[in-house]
Design a protein around this motif. Sequence first.
Motif, PDB file in Angstrom:
ATOM      1  N   VAL A   1      -1.743 -43.189   1.565  1.00 44.42           N
ATOM      2  CA  VAL A   1      -0.527 -43.250   0.498  1.00 44.42           C
ATOM      3  C   VAL A   1       0.626 -43.859   1.133  1.00 44.42           C
ATOM      4  O   VAL A   1       1.108 -44.681   0.483  1.00 44.42           O
ATOM      5  N   LEU A   2       0.977 -43.430   2.086  1.00 41.47           N
ATOM      6  CA  LEU A   2       2.196 -44.004   2.743  1.00 41.47           C
ATOM      7  C   LEU A   2       1.960 -45.506   3.407  1.00 41.47           C
ATOM      8  O   LEU A   2       2.852 -46.479   3.068  1.00 41.47           O
ATOM      9  N   GLN A   3       0.767 -45.794   3.631  1.00 41.36           N
ATOM     10  CA  GLN A   3       0.430 -47.265   4.037  1.00 41.36           C
ATOM     11  C   GLN A   3       0.616 -48.227   2.686  1.00 41.36           C
ATOM     12  O   GLN A   3       1.177 -49.297   2.742  1.00 41.36           O
ATOM     13  N   GLU A   4       0.068 -47.518   1.587  1.00 42.46           N
ATOM     14  CA  GLU A   4      -0.026 -48.309   0.471  1.00 42.46           C
ATOM     15  C   GLU A   4       1.326 -48.364  -0.027  1.00 42.46           C
ATOM     16  O   GLU A   4       1.835 -49.399  -0.675  1.00 42.46           O
ATOM     17  N   CYS A   5       2.231 -47.314  -0.157  1.00 45.79           N
ATOM     18  CA  CYS A   5       3.695 -47.236  -0.485  1.00 45.79           C
ATOM     19  C   CYS A   5       4.476 -48.346   0.320  1.00 45.79           C
ATOM     20  O   CYS A   5       5.169 -49.263  -0.251  1.00 45.79           O
ATOM     21  N   MET A   6       4.208 -48.399   1.643  1.00 40.95           N
ATOM     22  CA  MET A   6       4.789 -49.571   2.290  1.00 40.95           C
ATOM     23  C   MET A   6       4.402 -51.007   2.028  1.00 40.95           C
ATOM     24  O   MET A   6       5.265 -51.768   1.823  1.00 40.95           O
ATOM     25  N   GLU A   7       3.189 -51.181   1.739  1.00 38.28           N
ATOM     26  CA  GLU A   7       2.906 -52.485   1.227  1.00 38.28           C
ATOM     27  C   GLU A   7       3.830 -52.907  -0.151  1.00 38.28           C
ATOM     28  O   GLU A   7       4.232 -53.771  -0.364  1.00 38.28           O
ATOM     29  N   ILE A   8       3.802 -51.923  -0.925  1.00 39.13           N
ATOM     30  CA  ILE A   8       4.423 -51.980  -2.197  1.00 39.13           C
ATOM     31  C   ILE A   8       5.876 -52.497  -1.916  1.00 39.13           C
ATOM     32  O   ILE A   8       6.435 -53.306  -2.589  1.00 39.13           O
ATOM     33  N   VAL A   9       6.366 -51.462  -1.014  1.00 41.92           N
ATOM     34  CA  VAL A   9       8.025 -51.914  -0.920  1.00 41.92           C
ATOM     35  C   VAL A   9       8.228 -53.112  -0.154  1.00 41.92           C
ATOM     36  O   VAL A   9       9.135 -53.945  -0.533  1.00 41.92           O
TER      37      VAL A   9
END
Length: 271
Positions: free
Chosen positions: A7-15
């Motif tokens: 989830v953190l990795q996907e959040c980073m990609e979105i940001v």
Amino acid sequence: MFSSQKVLQECMEIVLQSGNIVREHWARPSNVMHKGRIDLVTQTDLAVEAFLKEKLAGLVPGAAFMAEESSQSEREPDGLCWIIDPVDGTTNFVHRIPQVATSVALWHNGRAELGVVNIPMMHECFSARRGQGAFVNDVPLAVSKAQTLGDSLVATGFPYDFTGRLDRVLARLALVLPKSQGLRRMGAAAVDLAYVACGRVDMFYEEGLKPWDFAAGMLLVEEAGGKVTNMRGDPLHFGDVLLASNGLVHEESVALLGPTDVTSGATSGAA
């Protein structure tokens, strides 16, 4: 799990993707609107926030949103909540000063479980997951080793609304300047907190911050080995004056600044 590394990795990609909006708008004239006399909002703030809410909505089903440009409440959320500042440092952005950040935290049961602070014009993305450390561009980071305020570079910010605050703001400056190695004013609290986390700044304090100004950055500091409290050294709650440090100078900072604390609720973020 909602706070997994995935989830953190996907959040980073979105940001990081949202940072493209900031960079695209950087070369264009800004359509500036006023929320207050010096409290600005641009089409970039609105575009980044809309993008983040759209993309994050599917990442953690059922999570609510508390975002600067659309939230009607600043109360601590119940349950899962994304806390978002699309462009922290809007005044910097309008003047094309690159200390501009997008801050995203996933809040649960009174604390941030993961956080991302992206500074797109500096190409630095800070991230943290509770209990798993803090990183910048995927490189582990840690707070500084300054032992005293005399060895410390201090950062602060000023609230948009100075009504009833100016005497306290000036009094704190008068206390900190003679005691510290120097004082910096970045103009974006998320950047200040990221800089504490990576050791560029040893202590940071500010009155009047909103939840979206500090939710992600607070986790960065804690996961990098630092400490975040209110000005009295007690656990930080929404509306408190924030004090963040490398931990080593925290007690000295509380002793210096604690007597100036007047907590009356957060009414303004950093200009």
